[in-house]
Design an enzyme around this catalytic site. Structure first.
Site, mmCIF file in Angstrom:
data_model
loop_
_atom_site.group_PDB
_atom_site.id
_atom_site.type_symbol
_atom_site.label_atom_id
_atom_site.label_comp_id
_atom_site.label_asym_id
_atom_site.label_seq_id
_atom_site.Cartn_x
_atom_site.Cartn_y
_atom_site.Cartn_z
ATOM 1 N N GLU A 150 -6.506 4.993 8.023
ATOM 2 C CA GLU A 150 -6.286 6.403 7.668
ATOM 3 C C GLU A 150 -7.544 6.990 7.046
ATOM 4 O O GLU A 150 -7.848 8.172 7.228
ATOM 5 C CB GLU A 150 -5.059 6.531 6.744
ATOM 6 C CG GLU A 150 -3.770 6.351 7.532
ATOM 7 C CD GLU A 150 -2.616 5.754 6.757
ATOM 8 O OE1 GLU A 150 -2.633 5.750 5.521
ATOM 9 O OE2 GLU A 150 -1.671 5.259 7.422
ATOM 10 N N SER A 181 3.740 -1.971 10.231
ATOM 11 C CA SER A 181 5.208 -2.002 10.359
ATOM 12 C C SER A 181 5.820 -3.341 9.939
ATOM 13 O O SER A 181 6.776 -3.812 10.559
ATOM 14 C CB SER A 181 5.627 -1.630 11.780
ATOM 15 O OG SER A 181 5.199 -0.321 12.086
ATOM 16 N N GLY A 197 2.972 -1.038 4.245
ATOM 17 C CA GLY A 197 2.963 0.384 3.912
ATOM 18 C C GLY A 197 4.373 0.846 3.586
ATOM 19 O O GLY A 197 4.894 0.603 2.499
ATOM 20 N N GLY A 198 5.004 1.485 4.558
ATOM 21 C CA GLY A 198 6.325 2.115 4.375
ATOM 22 C C GLY A 198 7.338 1.255 3.633
ATOM 23 O O GLY A 198 7.987 1.723 2.688
ATOM 24 N N HIS A 242 -9.376 1.472 5.240
ATOM 25 C CA HIS A 242 -8.075 1.612 5.902
ATOM 26 C C HIS A 242 -8.223 2.599 7.072
ATOM 27 O O HIS A 242 -9.002 3.550 6.992
ATOM 28 C CB HIS A 242 -7.043 2.129 4.892
ATOM 29 C CG HIS A 242 -5.655 2.105 5.439
ATOM 30 N ND1 HIS A 242 -5.170 3.086 6.276
ATOM 31 C CD2 HIS A 242 -4.655 1.203 5.311
ATOM 32 C CE1 HIS A 242 -3.925 2.794 6.627
ATOM 33 N NE2 HIS A 242 -3.592 1.651 6.053
ATOM 34 N N GLU A 264 -5.249 -4.723 10.970
ATOM 35 C CA GLU A 264 -4.244 -3.670 11.046
ATOM 36 C C GLU A 264 -4.414 -2.900 12.356
ATOM 37 O O GLU A 264 -5.149 -1.898 12.398
ATOM 38 C CB GLU A 264 -4.408 -2.712 9.861
ATOM 39 C CG GLU A 264 -4.191 -3.369 8.521
ATOM 40 C CD GLU A 264 -3.516 -2.414 7.545
ATOM 41 O OE1 GLU A 264 -2.518 -2.817 6.952
ATOM 42 O OE2 GLU A 264 -3.971 -1.267 7.401
ATOM 43 N N ASN A 296 0.872 -1.175 0.000
ATOM 44 C CA ASN A 296 0.000 0.000 0.000
ATOM 45 C C ASN A 296 0.912 1.229 0.000
ATOM 46 O O ASN A 296 1.504 1.556 1.017
ATOM 47 C CB ASN A 296 -0.893 -0.034 1.254
ATOM 48 C CG ASN A 296 -1.674 1.254 1.447
ATOM 49 O OD1 ASN A 296 -1.771 2.084 0.547
ATOM 50 N ND2 ASN A 296 -2.242 1.418 2.641
ATOM 51 N N TRP A 297 0.979 1.873 -1.144
ATOM 52 C CA TRP A 297 1.915 3.002 -1.268
ATOM 53 C C TRP A 297 1.386 4.282 -0.632
ATOM 54 O O TRP A 297 2.088 5.282 -0.565
ATOM 55 C CB TRP A 297 2.229 3.257 -2.746
ATOM 56 C CG TRP A 297 3.142 2.229 -3.348
ATOM 57 C CD1 TRP A 297 3.771 1.201 -2.696
ATOM 58 C CD2 TRP A 297 3.538 2.135 -4.725
ATOM 59 N NE1 TRP A 297 4.524 0.479 -3.583
ATOM 60 C CE2 TRP A 297 4.398 1.034 -4.831
ATOM 61 C CE3 TRP A 297 3.240 2.880 -5.865
ATOM 62 C CZ2 TRP A 297 4.977 0.654 -6.042
ATOM 63 C CZ3 TRP A 297 3.802 2.504 -7.073
ATOM 64 C CH2 TRP A 297 4.666 1.399 -7.160
ATOM 65 N N LYS A 298 0.107 4.278 -0.257
ATOM 66 C CA LYS A 298 -0.513 5.490 0.308
ATOM 67 C C LYS A 298 -0.294 6.659 -0.668
ATOM 68 O O LYS A 298 -0.293 6.428 -1.879
ATOM 69 C CB LYS A 298 0.031 5.758 1.705
ATOM 70 C CG LYS A 298 -0.086 4.507 2.590
ATOM 71 C CD LYS A 298 0.169 4.715 4.032
ATOM 72 C CE LYS A 298 -0.020 3.387 4.749
ATOM 73 N NZ LYS A 298 0.121 3.494 6.191
ATOM 74 N N GLY A 322 2.765 2.444 10.703
ATOM 75 C CA GLY A 322 3.695 3.554 10.486
ATOM 76 C C GLY A 322 4.487 3.935 11.725
ATOM 77 O O GLY A 322 5.129 4.979 11.767
HETATM 78 P P1 PGA Z 1 3.049 0.452 7.594
HETATM 79 O O1 PGA Z 1 1.562 0.652 7.026
HETATM 80 O O2 PGA Z 1 3.584 -0.818 7.016
HETATM 81 O O3 PGA Z 1 3.804 1.675 7.128
HETATM 82 O O4 PGA Z 1 2.931 0.384 9.079
HETATM 83 C C1 PGA Z 1 0.690 -0.430 6.912
HETATM 84 C C2 PGA Z 1 -0.640 0.035 6.378
HETATM 85 O O5 PGA Z 1 -1.079 1.133 6.713
HETATM 86 O O6 PGA Z 1 -1.307 -0.683 5.585
#
Ligand code: PGA
Length: 248
Positions: free
Chosen positions: A97, A211, A232-233, A95, A165, A9-11, A171
């Site tokens: 966010e 993470s 994510g990251g 998600h 999640e 997930n590149w956000k 993050g």
């Molecule tokens: P993260 O994000 O790996 O940066 O913690 C995961 C996500 O939000 O799907």
């Protein structure tokens, strides 16, 4: 056999040009595994250009969000019909966010996942507790409530992937331990089994996000009920993401 799912997930990261360079590189570095699916979820602006590169390859394409109507006066929104037309296979729905920054509710997420499957796309439903909820022993209560609300009148369970999640792990660099993840995944699978039947419950994928890194992927994937990860990251870095995909 159920394949695992390794999703990035590149956000809100990477321009279309950067996205194309990344996926071309990823195609060179990874292979078509028999036991795992690989999915990239870039921003909307990169979906179409990437879809042209990914056509007839083993990489799957996903969107990070969608609206629950097919067309109309909804300024700024993107519909599942549009995503389907450019070859999108998966959509991340709900998600944290989107829930926390943009006010998405379980009710909205329920409408989204229904519309997504109606259009032949596979939804990835995100659920997870906040830190204070975990610390006050409310994790299972929250997970149960999110499952109940997001899956009201939802029949196409075999199309669904559930992503656990925990918000405190996203993050933050503070990942949940494989045991913490496993116990929630088992809870989710039992809940799905009661509502939809054990066979279906065993066949759907329950993945973890928060993470995930090259350092913790191998241990996470050893757990029986962890069927993949939403990254994510670390999915923004080609070396890290390739190593996660290549988990042992
Ligand atoms: P993260 O994000 O790996 O940066 O913690 C995961 C996500 O939000 O799907």
């Amino acid at each position: 056999m159920k394949k695992t799912l390794i999703a990035g997930n590149w956000k809100m990261n990477k321009t279309p040009t950067e996205s194309i360079t990344f996926v071309k590189d990823l195609l060179e570095r990874t292979k078509n595994y028999n036991d795992r699916d690989i999915l990239i979820c870039p921003p909307f602006t990169s979906l179409y250009p990437i879809s042209t590169v990914l056509k007839n390859t083993f990489l799957f394409l996903g969107a990070q969000n969608v609206f629950y109507e097919e067309k109309g006066a909804f300024t700024g929104e993107i519909s599942p019909l549009m995503l389907k037309d450019i070859g999108v296979d998966f959509v991340i729905c709900g998600h944290s966010e989107r829930r926390n920054i943009f006010g998405e509710t379980d009710e909205i997420i329920n409408k989204k996942i229904k519309k997504v499957v109606q259009n032949g796309i596979n939804p990835i439903l995100c659920i997870g507790e906040k830190l204070e909820e975990r610390e006050t022993g409310k994790t299972f209560e929250i997970i149960k409530k999110q499952l109940e609300n997001c899956l009201i009148d939802f029949e196409d369970i075999e199309k669904l992937t559930i992503a656990y999640e925990p918000i405190w792990a996203i993050g933050t660099g503070k990942n949940a331990t494989p045991q913490q993840v496993e116990e929630v995944h088992t809870f989710i699978r039992n809940w799905v089994g009661k509502k939809y039947g054990q066979n279906i419950s065993d066949s759907i994928r329950v993945i973890y996000g928060g993470s995930v890194s090259p350092e913790n992927i191998d241990d996470l994937m050893k757990e029986k009920d962890i069927d993949g990860v939403l990254v994510g990251g670390a999915s923004l870095d080609i070396d890290k993401f390739s190593r996660i995909i290549d988990y042992k």
